[in-house]
Structure formats: C-alpha cells, structure tokens
Write a protein that holds these residues in place. Structure first.
Motif, mmCIF file in Angstrom:
data_model
loop_
_atom_site.group_PDB
_atom_site.id
_atom_site.type_symbol
_atom_site.label_atom_id
_atom_site.label_comp_id
_atom_site.label_asym_id
_atom_site.label_seq_id
_atom_site.Cartn_x
_atom_site.Cartn_y
_atom_site.Cartn_z
ATOM 1 N N ARG A 160 1.485 -5.030 15.714
ATOM 2 C CA ARG A 160 2.094 -5.374 14.800
ATOM 3 C C ARG A 160 2.395 -3.792 13.972
ATOM 4 N N VAL B 234 -5.831 -5.048 7.496
ATOM 5 C CA VAL B 234 -6.697 -4.689 6.413
ATOM 6 C C VAL B 234 -7.947 -3.682 6.631
ATOM 7 N N GLU C 250 -7.486 3.982 -3.441
ATOM 8 C CA GLU C 250 -6.349 4.364 -3.171
ATOM 9 C C GLU C 250 -5.157 5.208 -4.414
ATOM 10 N N ARG D 286 -4.961 5.587 6.541
ATOM 11 C CA ARG D 286 -3.290 6.170 6.939
ATOM 12 C C ARG D 286 -3.820 5.092 8.209
ATOM 13 N N THR E 294 0.359 -1.214 -0.241
ATOM 14 C CA THR E 294 -0.628 0.087 -0.193
ATOM 15 C C THR E 294 0.755 1.054 -0.033
ATOM 16 N N GLU E 295 2.119 1.157 0.670
ATOM 17 C CA GLU E 295 2.557 2.680 1.273
ATOM 18 C C GLU E 295 4.015 2.364 -0.821
ATOM 19 N N THR F 10 -6.025 -6.060 0.282
ATOM 20 C CA THR F 10 -4.689 -6.176 0.377
ATOM 21 C C THR F 10 -5.029 -7.229 1.362
ATOM 22 N N LYS F 11 -3.168 -8.142 1.612
ATOM 23 C CA LYS F 11 -3.266 -8.690 2.109
ATOM 24 C C LYS F 11 -1.846 -8.745 3.492
ATOM 25 N N TYR F 12 -1.982 -9.066 4.392
ATOM 26 C CA TYR F 12 -0.588 -9.230 5.767
ATOM 27 C C TYR F 12 0.366 -9.733 5.662
ATOM 28 N N LEU G 34 1.165 -4.561 3.961
ATOM 29 C CA LEU G 34 -0.226 -4.673 3.020
ATOM 30 C C LEU G 34 0.276 -4.924 1.684
ATOM 31 N N ASP H 3 11.348 -9.059 9.068
ATOM 32 C CA ASP H 3 10.507 -8.511 10.100
ATOM 33 C C ASP H 3 9.310 -7.666 9.815
ATOM 34 N N THR H 4 9.235 -6.781 8.511
ATOM 35 C CA THR H 4 8.407 -6.037 8.872
ATOM 36 C C THR H 4 7.106 -5.945 7.741
ATOM 37 N N PRO H 5 5.845 -5.573 8.666
ATOM 38 C CA PRO H 5 4.792 -6.050 8.320
ATOM 39 C C PRO H 5 4.457 -5.277 7.556
ATOM 40 N N PRO I 95 -10.202 14.319 3.725
ATOM 41 C CA PRO I 95 -9.176 13.658 4.174
ATOM 42 C C PRO I 95 -9.274 11.898 3.409
ATOM 43 N N PRO I 96 -8.160 11.467 3.676
ATOM 44 C CA PRO I 96 -8.443 10.087 3.231
ATOM 45 C C PRO I 96 -9.194 9.465 3.876
ATOM 46 N N GLU I 97 -9.688 9.319 5.067
ATOM 47 C CA GLU I 97 -11.134 8.478 5.079
ATOM 48 C C GLU I 97 -12.429 8.877 5.118
ATOM 49 N N PHE J 23 -10.774 1.447 6.246
ATOM 50 C CA PHE J 23 -11.650 2.559 5.958
ATOM 51 C C PHE J 23 -10.892 3.647 6.124
ATOM 52 N N ILE J 24 -9.239 3.735 6.907
ATOM 53 C CA ILE J 24 -9.147 5.215 7.285
ATOM 54 C C ILE J 24 -7.803 6.011 6.576
ATOM 55 N N ARG K 33 -7.227 8.976 -2.746
ATOM 56 C CA ARG K 33 -6.712 8.707 -1.349
ATOM 57 C C ARG K 33 -5.231 10.174 -1.208
ATOM 58 N N LEU L 91 4.525 -10.640 6.001
ATOM 59 C CA LEU L 91 5.815 -9.733 6.905
ATOM 60 C C LEU L 91 6.793 -10.056 5.441
#
Lengths: 314, 314
Positions: free
Chosen positions: B251, B226, A174, B234, A122-123, A198-200, A209, A205-207, A187-189, B231-232, A177, A202
């Motif tokens: 996390r 997710v 996305e 951010r 996402t980022e 999207t899926k969580y 999406l 070791d970094t989470p 605002p984004p929300e 929803f938000i 936003r 790692l």
C-alpha cells in the motif's frame, strides 16, 4: 612496493589539507587498501568509511545545528501553542533563557525535541527540514548551514569515494537525510543514527508514516557501533570523529585485524572555527584525545593541518 | 512513445518468465521509469525496489527457513543445556513434537529464538549462520537452502539492477546478511528487517558487539514500511511480496504519485513448490489477494507465469 603490485588508487585531491603527517597517513592508507595483491588490499564492498557528522563534517558551535533547528521550530510553532508561554522548558526557550532550558534537564530537552520532531508525517517533516535549511542562517557566519561544512572533510569524502569507498554518516537521521546528498554526496540510505519511531497510518485511504513522540535509537558512544552494525552489517575500515562520543566507534573500527584507519578532528582553531576539547560542554574530547597515540588514531590539528576550513573562505 | 524519447532500458533477460500479462507489465514499468524525458521517468537514486524474502525470493515451506535453523541450533546446543530435556518449549522441540512447541505460544517461540540467536558476538553469529547454510539441506529437496531460491525472482533482481535499481530485501537481518550477496546480489547494507539488540562490550581489551536476548524490531505488516523508511529514507517505487504481511508495504509503496509497481507472488504450484493462500498458517495471502485487482498489483501465478521455479530444475 614490489614492481608486481600496481596501486590503482585514484589520485589524492586534497588541496585544503597541508602536507604533513595526517595527510600522508591518509594517502598511505588509501594506497595500501587499494593495491591489488598487496598485504593490506581490501575488496571494494568492504571499503566502508563512517563519519560522525556534528563537529566532524560540519561545525557544532555555538550549539548542535539540530538544537538551533529546535529553537527555531519552537518559535515558529508557538502561536499554535499559547500554553507554552507558561510551560517549561518552552517558556525559557521563548524568552531566550538558555540556563532556564538547561535547568529542565534531559527530560526537558526530549520534550522540546518531541514537540518539534513528532506529530507530522515523514514527508511533512522532510519538507519542514528542507525549508529550514533553505532559509536559516548560522548565527556567527550569517550563511546557510550547508556552507558551514568542513571543506577538507568533503575533499576526504570525495577522495575515498573515488577509491571505491562507500561513505556513511550519522546524526539525527531525518534531520540529516534531506541534506546529506547535496552537502556531502551521501545518499539518504547511508545516513544512520538517532531516530524517533514512526507508525504506519491511513489518512483517509492514503498510507502515511506518522512520527511518534518516542525515541527509537540514540546514536552516541557505545550506541554508534551498534547502529553501524544494524544499518550496514559490516565493520567499516575507516572511522572519523571528533569527540568522546566517537570513542567506541573508533575502538570497534580500528581493533579489527588488517588495515584500519581512525581519524579525530581536533578543534584547535579559535579564529577560523572554534577551539575546544577536554573541558567543552559540546563535543568534549578527552579520553579519545589521551588514547589517540597508543591506538594509532590520527589527530587532525585543524589550525595546522587545514589551509581552509570552509569553502567560503578566500 | 514519441521519437524524441529514447528508452535507455537494459534488455529484459527474464527467460524463466513465460510471456504474459505479468512479464509485460514488468517490462513496461521498467521501460517507462528509465525513459529519459518521458512522463514516468525516475532518476537513478530514486529507483529503489524492495523485496520481501520468505515466500517471495525463496521458499517458506514446510516452515520459515529461519525456524528450521532454530530447530537445528537447539539440537546442536542441547548437550550444553541438559535442563532443556525437561523445559518447554525446548523439550517438545527436541522430541520433534511440533504441536507441543506451538502450544508454548509466541512467548515460547521468542524463547527459542533468543536461545539460538543471542549470547554470542555478531561475528560469532555470522559464522554460525554461514556454517549452517554450508551444511544444512532442505527437507523436501535435499539441497542447500541457497538453491531453494526462485530463479525468476533472481532474474528480476538482475534485470532491475541492470536498469539502475537498488534492490533491498528483508528478513531476520543477521540471518540473511551472510548469504544475500551470494544468493541475490544484495549486499548486507541493503538487507533490512527484524533484529535483536546488540551491545558494545570489551572482551579483554577487544571491542565486540554482543547479541542480547531482546527484540529490537519486528519487520512485518505495518512494521515493513516503518523499517524501509528507517533504513532507506526514501519511498521505494517497486515492492514485491507474497502474503498479507506485505500488505502495508505494498500500500505504502504503490500509493505515492507517479509510476509505482506492486507485485505479489501467488503460490499456485503444488507440484514444483507449494500451493497455498487464504487459509495457510505460513504466508497467509487473503486481504492482499482480494485487493490486488483494485490496487493494480500484479499477481504472479507461479504455475502459469514461471517455466522454472528453481535453478536446479532441468
């Protein structure tokens, strides 16, 4: 109104709107819902206004801006995908063959969307979109896309917010936003609409999406009230759209009891913007145009009602 | 802090929190992110705080309150469904046979949820839930469910909001939304989480959103980040939970750069509330409890850190 009722409405600052029925109706509505003790008073938390984006807050010609983004992204990514030269619908797109892309149908369009919207976090996608908005230019006006927004509608957003409204818009979530806060003060929300899943995961070791090539929700037609309810949880009292894709949203918002406002931007200005309605392949406005009078929806005649369309006009 | 940096934090009004490490860490975090010019300053729009609901803002024993709602609803609806007397899992539920209900597995639980949550419009369901909250009473405390909320956590919500935070919570969206504004000061649009699908329909000529017996989204574990992102839009800077179902949320929120805060409510008070963690069937807290120290998450020891659990205590 009786002397006992004091309107506490912030003044209407709508300089790009010509005086006329639509502007009067807007100001009248805002005054009524903000007049404490009046029969149409609405408490601040319930003052929700929803705005379609494509064709309502910004232009949707010569194609949806998100489609133009997809076009640019396929070209940018093509060197990493040599097979696209032979593979439809990528091959047609890379040749600039619009009919060839269209021939691939919905399946082809989804494939293009997924190839350009999924497979990144996402980022990362946020950055891709932000970079595109910073550099891409509209084909007709040769200006950044954030300038191809309708000045009268931005004034309307400000006017509503000055009167305690929460303003909400839709679109590809996305894709919109990263820009809506700067473009519209939203605002984004408060951006709701179409999304992929999207899926969580790692990464080491970094989470993160990760964006998956699966559609989560399509925000159009009967999906619009569904999306608004899901994200906002209240029925808005004000809805603005410009096409039959907004019909169900307008029906749902304006059929509730008490003061409600429905507004349709009718694209009637082929010189400053575009003129299209019942026969258009983009933003077709037919059923909602026919029913607007009986439903009490205000029709904005872009040519007559707006003295400026874009801020960059003199 | 250097004299040039002025903290503009609203004062910490946390009377139900005993002085100690957790309270100090909260106040320190809020002071840092609100200190303009400081290294950890966070602009107001990015001050998003997410709170799990079950077990974090209110009690989740002897069962999730939404499960108790389902139980009551099945009983209320039973006269209209004579076949339920013979049909599992309804038959076991009507007999009060918890083991029998559990034996029906996830499929049975989903069936119960759908029978009690679908087949009505969103506005009808809102009324059903509101009526239930107005009359149902918690089996142990014999009080309405909105009183079985944790006073220290409500103080924390207020404290964060006084410092420019937007507070967000989760749960069954349309089960929570009618109540969260009154209980927690959280408006409907800041309640995110699990939902079933809805469909736009006309009842006669009136548009409604009908609740369909299909799960749209489950807000738990890796689904939490997710849902927050959807929803938000951010990444929050503060997350609070109480179980391993909040692990991925914690996390994701606390792994981003700069100042982040993770908080876990550890149920250690078997007298005033309940005591449970690694072995519990509800709100199991095992992995997140083990990793809390290395991840820098603050563990609230309910018994030691809170001098009041509920507002109704003397």
């Amino acid at each position: 109104m009786p002397a006992a009722l004091a309107a506490d409405a912030a003044p209407a600052n709508l300089p790009s709107w010509n005086d006329g029925d639509v502007k009067s109706a807007i100001v009248d509505f805002v005054t009524r819902v903000t007049t404490e003790g009046g029969p149409d008073y609405v408490a601040v938390p319930d003052r929700i206004a929803v705005f379609d984006n494509d064709g309502t807050l910004w232009t949707e010609q010569p194609a949806y801006f998100q489609a133009l983004f997809i076009n640019d992204r396929v070209r940018a990514l093509a060197p990493e995908h040599p097979d696209w030269k032979e593979k439809e619908p990528f091959a047609s797109l890379l040749k600039g063959d619009v009919a060839g892309v269209a021939a691939s149908g919905e399946k082809g369009l989804v494939e293009l969307a997924m190839a350009t919207h999924a497979g990144v976090t996402t980022e990362e996608f946020n950055k891709i979109v932000s970079d595109w908005f910073a550099t891409a230019r509209h084909p007709r006006f040769d200006r950044p896309y954030n300038e191809i927004t309708f000045l009268p509608m931005r004034e309307l957003l400000d006017y509503l917010r000055a009167n305690g409204f929460k303003t909400v818009s839709g679109g590809g979530i996305e894709f919109m936003r990263p820009m809506t806060e700067q473009m519209y003060g939203i605002p984004p929300e408060q951006v709701i609409g179409s999304s992929i899943t999207t899926k969580y995961e790692l990464e080491g070791d970094t989470p993160v999406l990760m964006r998956e090539p699966t559609i989560d929700f399509i925000d159009d037609g009967p999906g619009k009230p569904v999306g608004i309810n899901k994200f906002i949880g209240r029925r808005p009292i004000f809805a603005a759209g410009n096409s039959d894709g907004d019909y169900e949203m307008l029906r749902w918002v304006t059929s509730a009891p008490r003061a409600r406002f429905g507004l349709i931007v009718h694209h009637t200005d082929g010189e400053r913007e575009w003129a299209y309605d019942r026969q258009s392949h983009v933003g077709k406005l037919d059923k909602a145009l026919t029913e607007a009078p009986e439903r009490g929806w205000q029709l904005v005649d872009m040519k007559a009602d707006w003295n400026r369309v874009y801020a960059f006009e003199k």
